[in-house]
Design an enzyme around this catalytic site. Structure first.
Site, PDB file in Angstrom:
ATOM      1  NE  ARG A 175      41.017 -25.791 -69.724  1.00  6.97           N
ATOM      2  CZ  ARG A 175      39.808 -25.702 -69.156  1.00  6.97           C
ATOM      3  NH1 ARG A 175      38.721 -25.546 -69.880  1.00  6.97           N
ATOM      4  NH2 ARG A 175      39.683 -25.788 -67.839  1.00  6.97           N
ATOM      5  CG  HIS A 217      38.523 -21.144 -70.604  1.00  2.64           C
ATOM      6  ND1 HIS A 217      38.400 -21.682 -71.860  1.00  2.64           N
ATOM      7  CD2 HIS A 217      38.075 -19.859 -70.690  1.00  2.64           C
ATOM      8  CE1 HIS A 217      37.898 -20.759 -72.675  1.00  2.64           C
ATOM      9  NE2 HIS A 217      37.695 -19.655 -71.987  1.00  2.64           N
ATOM     10  CE1 TYR A 248      36.425 -26.718 -65.582  1.00  2.00           C
ATOM     11  CE2 TYR A 248      36.024 -24.584 -64.572  1.00  2.00           C
ATOM     12  CZ  TYR A 248      36.715 -25.367 -65.476  1.00  2.00           C
ATOM     13  OH  TYR A 248      37.681 -24.818 -66.269  1.00  2.00           O
TER      14      TYR A 248
END
Ligand SMILES: Cc1ncc(C[n+]2csc(CCOP(=O)(O)OP(=O)(O)O)c2C)c(N)n1
Ligand SMILES: [Mg+2]
Length: 373
Positions: free
Chosen positions: A251, A255, A264
């Site tokens: 990815r 998100h 993160y």
């Protein structure tokens, strides 16, 4: 990545393979057009969100190959079930891009959204994995009726931790249902990395527990994604039941527009995966094959930009649907008395005639609270 099925090389160390049988020049170009349209939609949607013209948006930048490839392998009569990540896939089945953009704005037209039956595209599924039993259900119904309807559902690596995934896989395999489980393993479930999501080395090996084939493929290669779906569909139509496909990728994007991955993960990692993204790879591959030129690529891009620009204007002209739609499509038999009562009550509540368009956020992050999460 080295053990994965792949056709598109990198022009250097990784060799190109000839396109698989069944994909002629015109098919490859059409698939390329789809990729460009998906990318154009996605980039435009992010800009619209930043301008406050739509709400929080789940972008799919880099995952277009996992969408265009498998969809191209399916027949128009087959059902497909997207998650929020494949949110614009219905436009490749004839749904106006404006309707989908308007969904992200809060309402997608006269009926709220498109009619899934008309296009054989399930609604955009936000709850993780709940659409997988639905995909199995429609294909099972087709099997009972004796027609050739197959189905495909997209979902993420994180979705394989959900009960619905396991129930759907079990059901499909026991009943030999023609369903393709297409897992886009982008290695992240929001902030949870794959290693904290599953104890297996791959997602594909989960298929063994259900005695169905589990196939791994380069998720950044649209042609490879087409090929494995095409083969799975052949098996499904031969009565051999379901297949689990793991499209391995990364990815690259956040998100969603409300996410900041710097909190993160190390964004250098995302940068390293970027050169593998499908659009530039496919374009270079087609150019090496002599199928695409700079001029025809620019023309395709121009057409996509025009189409999406028109969709944006159309989206902004769609007015808020009537409250009836909340009640009208729940039961095929119409509204039961308690719905009539609820509708009367809803109508008695004062509300402005026109819902104001979303304004630009007043402070950074305003209007971002939990939409797809
Ligand atoms: C049933 C359910 N639980 C939790 C969530 C919150 N949620 C939204 S996206 C997401 C991560 C899903 O990750 P993955 O399946 O890998 O798909 P991706 O977002 O990477 O495409 C979660 C947990 C949800 N939408 N539905
Ligand atoms: Mg994921």
């Amino acid at each position: 990545m080295s053990d994965l099925l792949r056709y598109i090389g990198d022009g250097n160390a990784l060799p190109d393979a000839q396109p698989p049988e069944g994909l002629k020049e015109k098919n490859l170009l059409e698939m390329y057009r789809w990729l460009v349209l998906l990318r154009t939609f996605d980039e435009r949607a992010v800009t619209l969100q930043r301008q406050g013209r739509i709400g929080t948006y789940a972008l799919y930048w880099g995952e277009e190959g996992t969408q265009a490839g498998p969809l191209y392998a399916m027949d128009g009569g087959d059902w497909v079930f997207p998650s929020y990540r494949q949110n614009s896939i219905a436009m490749l089945r004839g749904v106006p891009a404006a309707t989908i953009l308007a969904w992200w704005r809060g309402y997608g037209g006269k009926y709220g959204f498109y009619n899934p039956r008309e296009h054989r595209v399930g609604p955009i599924c936000v709850p993780i994995a709940t659409h997988l039993p639905h995909a199995v259900g429609v294909a099972w119904a087709g099997k009972i009726r004796g027609d050739q309807t197959a189905s495909l559902a997209w979902f993420g690596d994180g979705a394989t931790s959900e009960g619905d995934f396991h129930e759907a896989m079990n059901f499909a395999s026991v009943l030999k249902v023609p369903t393709i489980f297409f897992c886009v393993n982008n290695q992240w479930a929001i902030s949870t990395p794959l290693s904290k999501q599953t104890a297996t080395r791959t997602i594909a090996e989960k298929a063994r527990a259900y005695n169905m084939p589990g196939i791994r493929v380069d998720g950044f290669d649209p042609i490879a994604c087409w090929k494995v779906t095409h083969d799975a569909l052949d098996r499904a139509r031969n009565g051999e039941g379901p297949t689990l496909i793991e499209a391995f990728c990364y990815r690259i994007a956040p998100h969603g527009t409300a996410d900041d991955p710097r909190l993160y993960r190390d964004e250098n990692e995302a940068e390293q995966w970027k050169p593998l993204e499908p659009l530039s790879r496919m374009s270079r591959y087609l150019k090496r094959l002599g199928i695409l030129s700079d001029e025809s690529a620019a023309e395709i891009e121009g057409e996509a930009k025009e189409q999406i620009a028109a969709a944006v204007s159309e989206m902004e002209s769609i007015s808020h649907p009537d409250q009836d739609i909340l009640f009208d499509t729940v039961y095929a038999s119409g509204r039961p008395w308690m719905f009539e009562e609820a509708l009367r009550e809803l109508r008695s509540v004062e509300r402005p005639d026109e819902v104001k368009p979303l304004g630009p956020p007043t402070s950074p992050g305003a209007g971002e609270e939990g939409k797809t999460q």
